[in-house]
Design an enzyme around this catalytic site. Structure first.
Site, mmCIF file in Angstrom:
data_model
loop_
_atom_site.group_PDB
_atom_site.id
_atom_site.type_symbol
_atom_site.label_atom_id
_atom_site.label_comp_id
_atom_site.label_asym_id
_atom_site.label_seq_id
_atom_site.Cartn_x
_atom_site.Cartn_y
_atom_site.Cartn_z
ATOM 1 N N LEU A 1 -18.745 -0.943 -0.044
ATOM 2 C CA LEU A 1 -19.476 -0.436 -0.971
ATOM 3 C C LEU A 1 -19.045 -0.463 -2.451
ATOM 4 O O LEU A 1 -19.566 0.471 -3.125
ATOM 5 C CB LEU A 1 -19.339 1.011 -0.404
ATOM 6 N N TYR B 1 0.853 -1.349 -0.038
ATOM 7 C CA TYR B 1 0.008 0.011 0.085
ATOM 8 C C TYR B 1 0.860 1.345 0.017
ATOM 9 O O TYR B 1 2.053 1.219 0.427
ATOM 10 C CB TYR B 1 -1.052 0.102 1.294
ATOM 11 N N SER C 1 -14.145 -3.495 0.648
ATOM 12 C CA SER C 1 -15.028 -2.729 -0.395
ATOM 13 C C SER C 1 -16.377 -3.227 -0.332
ATOM 14 O O SER C 1 -16.983 -3.720 -1.122
ATOM 15 C CB SER C 1 -14.412 -3.279 -1.797
#
Length: 336
Positions: A221, A61, A219
């Site tokens: 949404l 990340y 995730s």
């Protein structure tokens, strides 16, 4: 961090372990590029001060800056407040490529151990609470993987091992191999799971329940697809929801999303709240991984957790987003 009294509803056990984690997990994928370090630190402060004790990241990340950047941001934050490390359940991941080097990816024993050492340095900590395999590595046998993980646990550098993006049969294979070695094995699985992507219900969620593995949906949404994307488009503020998997899925799901947003309006609830509340209520789900960009996004997630859907609301959502086999999308339909 308040972890008593009125916040008891916020915590649960991580699968079959005795470790207690918040039912909302602070995901950090947006740190670097979308959320700069000063804002990221404020966001993390707000999250832990609100009772969230579970923070998730990955060694790769921060790639918009450079791989490893996000772990460094978290490390500086952990060092900024006394006793903060003892309060936080810290999760990171291994397996995705960290460079073009031949052995700088995957789950070889060499890479797993070396990557853990690098994550510990970037995070500025002596141990990782949950070390997750970012993807299954079909070239690495389970004896090799577990040998590396056992070493890290024995050295006190890792407390628990988790997985991410596994199939149900991968989870079963991993657990049976761990059982043969008398090792705890996988205690959690992160998977893409939301109203628009329900195929984990076919095999992954049943496998996780059978093995006592915590399910951590990421995730929830679908990259903003379920957060009121059409309304945001009309208002000219569809930042994340107009990109990536959300934009790709919207091309084929626009009619369904239009009905979803109208349905949420009928409920008198925000679409993001409805989508998060649905995921959090699903059988087997332990903690929902959110990827907020502002403290308000954290507040909204906590509110969704405190405001469960009614049976009627759930039934109407089931009609609009049916499971696979009852009209729902095939497993790879929205994997963009």
């Amino acid at each position: 961090m308040n972890t008593t009294g009125s916040h008891d509803w916020l915590y649960t056990r991580l699968g079959r372990t005795a470790l207690r984690v918040s039912r909302i997990c602070l995901g950090t994928v947006n740190f670097g590029g979308r959320v700069e370090e000063p804002e990221a630190r404020k966001l993390m402060d707000h999250a832990v001060d609100s009772g969230i004790n579970f923070v998730d990241t990955a060694n790769m990340y921060g790639w918009r800056e450079y791989k490893g950047y996000t772990e460094e941001v978290i490390g500086r934050w952990l060092a900024s407040r006394a006793s903060l490390r003892d309060q936080v359940v810290l999760a990171t991941k291994v397996g995705n490529p960290m460079s073009e080097g031949l052995n700088e990816q995957g789950l070889s024993a060499r890479h797993v151990v070396a990557a853990c050492e690098s994550s510990l340095r970037r995070l500025g900590t002596d141990w990782i609470d949950l070390y997750q395999m970012h993807h299954v590595d079909r070239e690495a046998g389970w004896d090799e993987v577990w040998q590396a993980m056992e070493l890290l646990v024995q050295q006190g550098k890792v407390r628990y091992v988790g997985s991410s993006n596994f199939a149900g049969w991968d989870l079963a294979a991993a657990q049976e191999a761990a059982r043969a070695r008398h090792f705890l094995g996988v205690v959690s699985e992160q998977c893409l799971y939301n109203l628009a992507v329900r195929y984990p219900e076919l095999e992954l969620l049943p496998a996780a329940r059978a093995y006592g593995v915590a399910v951590l949906p990421w995730s929830p949404l679908h990259g903003g697809l379920l957060s009121g994307v059409l309304r945001k488009e009309a208002e000219g503020r569809a930042v994340k929801s107009g990109q990536g998997r959300s934009a790709a899925a919207l091309e084929t799901m626009r009619g369904t999303i239009e009905r979803y947003e109208r349905l949420c309006a009928d409920f008198g609830r925000d679409p993001a709240e409805v989508g998060l509340a649905w995921v959090a209520s699903r059988p087997g789900v332990t903690s929902t991984v959110i990827g907020p960009r502002t403290p308000d996004h954290v507040k909204e997630a906590l509110h969704a957790l405190e405001s469960p859907l009614s049976d009627e609301e759930t039934a109407r959502l089931e009609e609009l987003f049916p499971p696979v086999g009852r009209g729902g999308a095939a497993p790879d339909a929205w994997l963009t």
